[in-house]
Design an enzyme around this catalytic site. Structure first.
Site, mmCIF file in Angstrom:
data_model
loop_
_atom_site.group_PDB
_atom_site.id
_atom_site.type_symbol
_atom_site.label_atom_id
_atom_site.label_comp_id
_atom_site.label_asym_id
_atom_site.label_seq_id
_atom_site.Cartn_x
_atom_site.Cartn_y
_atom_site.Cartn_z
ATOM 1 N N LYS A 13 48.932 31.749 41.725
ATOM 2 C CA LYS A 13 48.376 30.386 41.578
ATOM 3 C C LYS A 13 48.152 30.044 40.114
ATOM 4 C CE LYS A 13 44.676 31.287 43.985
ATOM 5 N NZ LYS A 13 44.975 32.715 44.270
ATOM 6 N N ARG A 88 37.829 27.248 47.972
ATOM 7 C CA ARG A 88 38.101 28.525 48.632
ATOM 8 C C ARG A 88 37.398 28.596 49.977
ATOM 9 N NH1 ARG A 88 39.128 31.701 43.613
ATOM 10 N NH2 ARG A 88 40.125 33.646 44.169
ATOM 11 N N ARG A 127 48.372 43.461 37.189
ATOM 12 C CA ARG A 127 47.907 42.310 36.383
ATOM 13 C C ARG A 127 47.027 42.810 35.229
ATOM 14 N NH1 ARG A 127 45.315 37.167 39.253
ATOM 15 N NH2 ARG A 127 43.891 38.654 40.208
ATOM 16 N N ARG A 160 41.164 43.697 35.410
ATOM 17 C CA ARG A 160 39.899 43.089 35.863
ATOM 18 C C ARG A 160 39.191 44.022 36.850
ATOM 19 N NH1 ARG A 160 41.849 37.184 37.728
ATOM 20 N NH2 ARG A 160 40.410 37.686 39.396
ATOM 21 N N ARG A 171 39.011 41.562 48.874
ATOM 22 C CA ARG A 171 39.313 40.168 48.517
ATOM 23 C C ARG A 171 40.336 39.570 49.476
ATOM 24 N NH1 ARG A 171 40.912 40.064 42.458
ATOM 25 N NH2 ARG A 171 40.723 37.812 42.688
#
Ligand code: ADP
Ligand code: AMP
Length: 213
Positions: A13, A88, A127, A160, A171
């Site tokens: 996204k 969300r 990531r 992260r 998540r």
């Protein structure tokens, strides 16, 4: 043009929202980036949000809605924006809808970036994020020029806390329970567009540009 990016965490996204923002000259508004900036600056809001984020949970709607509505009221958002990571939950979507209705306005496109869970786990473990300027890399797909260093601002890149494998699964569950219902919500409003997010980034972007034409 007011656009919402939908999709699981790690679906791409943010990557696509940045490209859209550049191409169509609208701000990229990411609630995740706003929370991370608050955490970095040690604000009270940041400290509160961090407790939820580190556990892979959503930050409570009340806090999230406030930060988002304050942002989209700013002058640079008057001709549109691309929302990344908001809404969300259904209550967040309803608050946004109500705020826009009051202005006689509405969301034009909800772009759902579809990626299966197995790809998501690979994307999130690879990531790397710059917590200073918000840039995102991937160790295989989008490596920085110099390993571990942000191309844009020279800061050290990090994995992260919420991208660690134990948190990623949580998540994904939270996404399925609380965020996925938004797909039907926006389909019912006639603004939902699905794109295949497993393609190369540029091909995903091409598909999005076709939708926004
Ligand atoms: P989100 O904002 O949905 O959480 P990101 O845009 O940060 O996701 O993307 C998650 C990770 O996957 C990042 O490391 C990014 O560089 C990488 N990525 C994004 N889009 C693609 C793609 N189409 N193909 C391969 N990797 C991608
Ligand atoms: P993101 O950068 O979009 O992946 O968001 C990182 C984390 O910030 C999420 O896992 C949540 O804990 C929190 N967050 C971001 N946006 C929202 C939102 N709209 N509602 C609740 N929590 C959010």
């Amino acid at each position: 043009m007011k656009i919402i990016m939908l999709g699981a965490p790690g679906a791409g996204k943010g990557t696509q929202a940045k490209m859209i923002a550049e191409e169509y000259h609208i701000p990229h508004v990411s609630t995740g980036d706003m929370f991370r900036m608050n955490i970095k600056n040690g604000t009270e809001l940041g400290m509160e949000a961090k407790e939820y984020m580190d556990q892979g949970l959503l930050v409570p709607d009340e806090l999230t809605v406030r930060i988002l509505l304050d942002r989209v009221k700013k002058e640079d958002c008057k001709d549109g924006y691309v929302l990344d990571g908001f809404p969300r939950t259904i209550p967040q979507a309803e608050v946004l809808e109500e705020a826009l209705n009051k202005l006689g306005d509405q969301i034009d496109y909800a772009i759902n970036v579809e990626v299966p869970d197995e790809n998501i786990i690979r994307r999130m473990s690879g990531r790397r994020a710059c917590l200073s300027c918000g840039a995102t890399y991937h160790i295989e797909h989008v490596p920085p020029k110099k390993e571990g260093i942000c191309d844009d601002c020279g800061e050290t890149l990090v994995l992260r806390d919420d991208d660690k494998p134990e948190t990623v699964e949580k998540r994904l569950r939270v996404y399925q329970e609380q965020t996925q219902p938004l797909i039907d919500f926006y389909a019912a409003k006639g603004v939902l567009c699905n794109v295949d997010g497993t393609q190369e980034m540029q091909d995903v972007f091409k598909a999005i540009k076709e939708i926004l034409k």
